[in-house]
Write an enzyme that holds these catalytic residues in place. Structure first.
Site: not given
Ligand code: NAD
Ligand code: USQ
Length: 390
Positions: A144, A179, A181-182, A185
């Site tokens: 991320t 966070s 979560y971050h 990663k």
């Molecule tokens: P998602 O939650 O929709 O999909 C993740 C999938 O992985 C789910 O189906 C879940 O059941 C499965 N999973 C989770 N933990 C597992 C485990 N331990 N073993 C097997 N399966 C497992 O999320 P997404 O939005 O598709 O994101 C996929 C990846 O991309 C994540 O690693 C996320 O951090 C990364 N990412 C997502 C975004 C975004 O905006 N969606 C942005 C940047 C990075």
């Molecule tokens: N935000 C708002 N209003 C909302 C939701 C979010 O102002 O209703 C703001 C948040 O405070 C943040 C920004 O929008 O500043 C982005 O928030 P987000 O929830 O869209 O994204 P984030 O929490 O950063 O996480 C998402 C994905 C995660 C991925 C990440 C990429 O859930 O899996 O890793 O985007 S990044 O942001 O580049 O780290």
């Protein structure tokens, strides 16, 4: 190629599986279904109805004649994971399988611990399974952009040249995530880099920005192939949320001043970036990082864009600035490099009215399914007691 997709039932993993299958690759999915379980336990749901995984792959076979095999399993289940890798012998492993939201990880101790355990231990198992079963295969791991945070200097792609007391080195770019979560990663990145160094594995860490959009060429072929559309306060990413809010007349939820700037990417470009990483593998022993986003916006800018677009569709859209539940800078410098994927041939789909209109139209189609109670943020980063309802 034989491609193993970990997390292939998720928002991005499912369309990625279809994308690779279309190209004739042999695709195998592993997913624990933890994401669907969370929804079932907490009364959350995707705005677009989802078919169970078995029905999805059945519908794909029916439409295209292509077969996708899958196993329900957790990356933390090492015997299962290593058996899948040993039997399937993937040439590429695309790893989406993590708990992927910041708010989830900040609910309380249990959710923070789950996030670390699921993500860090899961990825460590993936590394051991590759070493023991298929050491030549290429790991493409979803990281991320949030690993870097919002430093007051330009963000590079994974590494930075540093001069210190007259000496120079190329070192991992400093991390300042916001966070648990971050942070998970960041820990993954260190473990992957170390495994490449000591075992000669090869890996690409895709530091992806916030994804928006809900349709790809394959998911739009049939309603049974749809991917998830999360709009809730835990899993909904900001632009998808704004679209859902706009169509039901709920004020767009800008957190704080709205100056938070991030990299954004259309879901269709996620498909292409992962494809480019898989088809241009890192050499053995190399750990490389690509920043995977195409444009940057502040949250305030996105709200204005969504408002203008909604008004073109005849919607009455209001913007509301809420007290920011997160601890993050609301006005800062942000300039990040993203040239590696462009050099490999990525042709970005930029955020245009047409993209937003199509997301909003989809949200309108299913607006009766929007649960307003899931919109307001209830997870506060500070020393408060959190629950899933606002
Ligand atoms: P998602 O939650 O929709 O999909 C993740 C999938 O992985 C789910 O189906 C879940 O059941 C499965 N999973 C989770 N933990 C597992 C485990 N331990 N073993 C097997 N399966 C497992 O999320 P997404 O939005 O598709 O994101 C996929 C990846 O991309 C994540 O690693 C996320 O951090 C990364 N990412 C997502 C975004 C975004 O905006 N969606 C942005 C940047 C990075
Ligand atoms: N935000 C708002 N209003 C909302 C939701 C979010 O102002 O209703 C703001 C948040 O405070 C943040 C920004 O929008 O500043 C982005 O928030 P987000 O929830 O869209 O994204 P984030 O929490 O950063 O996480 C998402 C994905 C995660 C991925 C990440 C990429 O859930 O899996 O890793 O985007 S990044 O942001 O580049 O780290």
């Amino acid at each position: 190629m034989k491609i193993l997709i970990l997390g292939g039932d998720g928002y991005l993993g499912w369309p990625q599986a279809l994308h690779f299958s279309t190209q004739g690759h042999d695709v195998f999915i592993v997913d624990s279904l933890m994401r669907r379980d969370f929804d079932a336990q907490n009364n959350f749901d995707s705005l677009i109805p989802l078919q169970p995984l078995e029905q999805r792959v059945g519908a794909w076979k029916e439409k295209t004649g292509r077969k996708i095999n899958f196993a329900i399993g957790d990356t933390r289940d090492y015997p299962l994971l290593s058996k899948v890798m040993w039997d399937f012998q993937p040439e590429a492993i695309v790893h989406f399988a993590e708990q992927r939201t910041a708010p989830y990880s900040m609910i309380d101790r249990e959710h923070a611990v789950f996030t670390m355990d699921n993500n860090v231990i899961g990825t460590l198992n993936v590394l051991y399974a590759i070493k023991d079963s298929c050491p030549e295969s290429h790991l493409v791991k979803l990281g991320t952009m949030g690993e870097y945070g919002t430093p007051n200097i330009d963000i590079e792609e994974g590494f930075i040249e540093v001069t210190h007391k007259g000496r120079k080195d190329r070192l991992p770019y400093p991390k300042a995530p916001s966070s648990f979560y971050h942070l998970s990663k960041v820990h993954d990145s260190h473990n992957i880099m170390f495994a490449c160094k000591v075992w000669g594995l090869r890996a690409t860490d895709l530091n992806q920005g916030v994804v928006y959009g809900i349709e790809t060429r394959q998911t739009s072929m049939d309603p049974r192939l749809a991917t998830r559309f999360d709009y809730d306060q835990i899993y909904g990413t900001v632009l998808n949320r704004f679209c859902a809010e706009a169509v039901i007349g709920y004020p767009l939820t800008v957190y704080g001043r709205g100056g938070q700037t991030r990299g954004y990417i259309n879901i269709q470009d996620t498909m292409s970036c992962v494809d480019l990483a898989v088809t241009h593998p890192a050499p053995c022993g190399e750990y490389r990082v690509f920043n995977q986003f195409t444009e940057t916006f502040s949250v305030g800018q996105l709200a204005l864009i969504a408002k203008a677009c909604g008004e073109k569709l005849g919607l009455n859209v209001r913007i509301e600035h809420l007290d920011n539940p997160r601890v993050e800078s609301e006005g800062h410098y942000y300039r990040a490099a993203n040239t590696s994927l462009l050099k490999l041939g990525l042709q970005p789909h930029l955020l245009e009215d047409t993209v937003l209109v199509s997301i909003m139209k989809k949200a309108m189609e299913f607006s009766g399914r929007i649960d307003k109670n899931l919109l307001a943020p209830s997870v506060n980063w500070r020393r408060t007691k959190n629950s899933l309802s606002a």
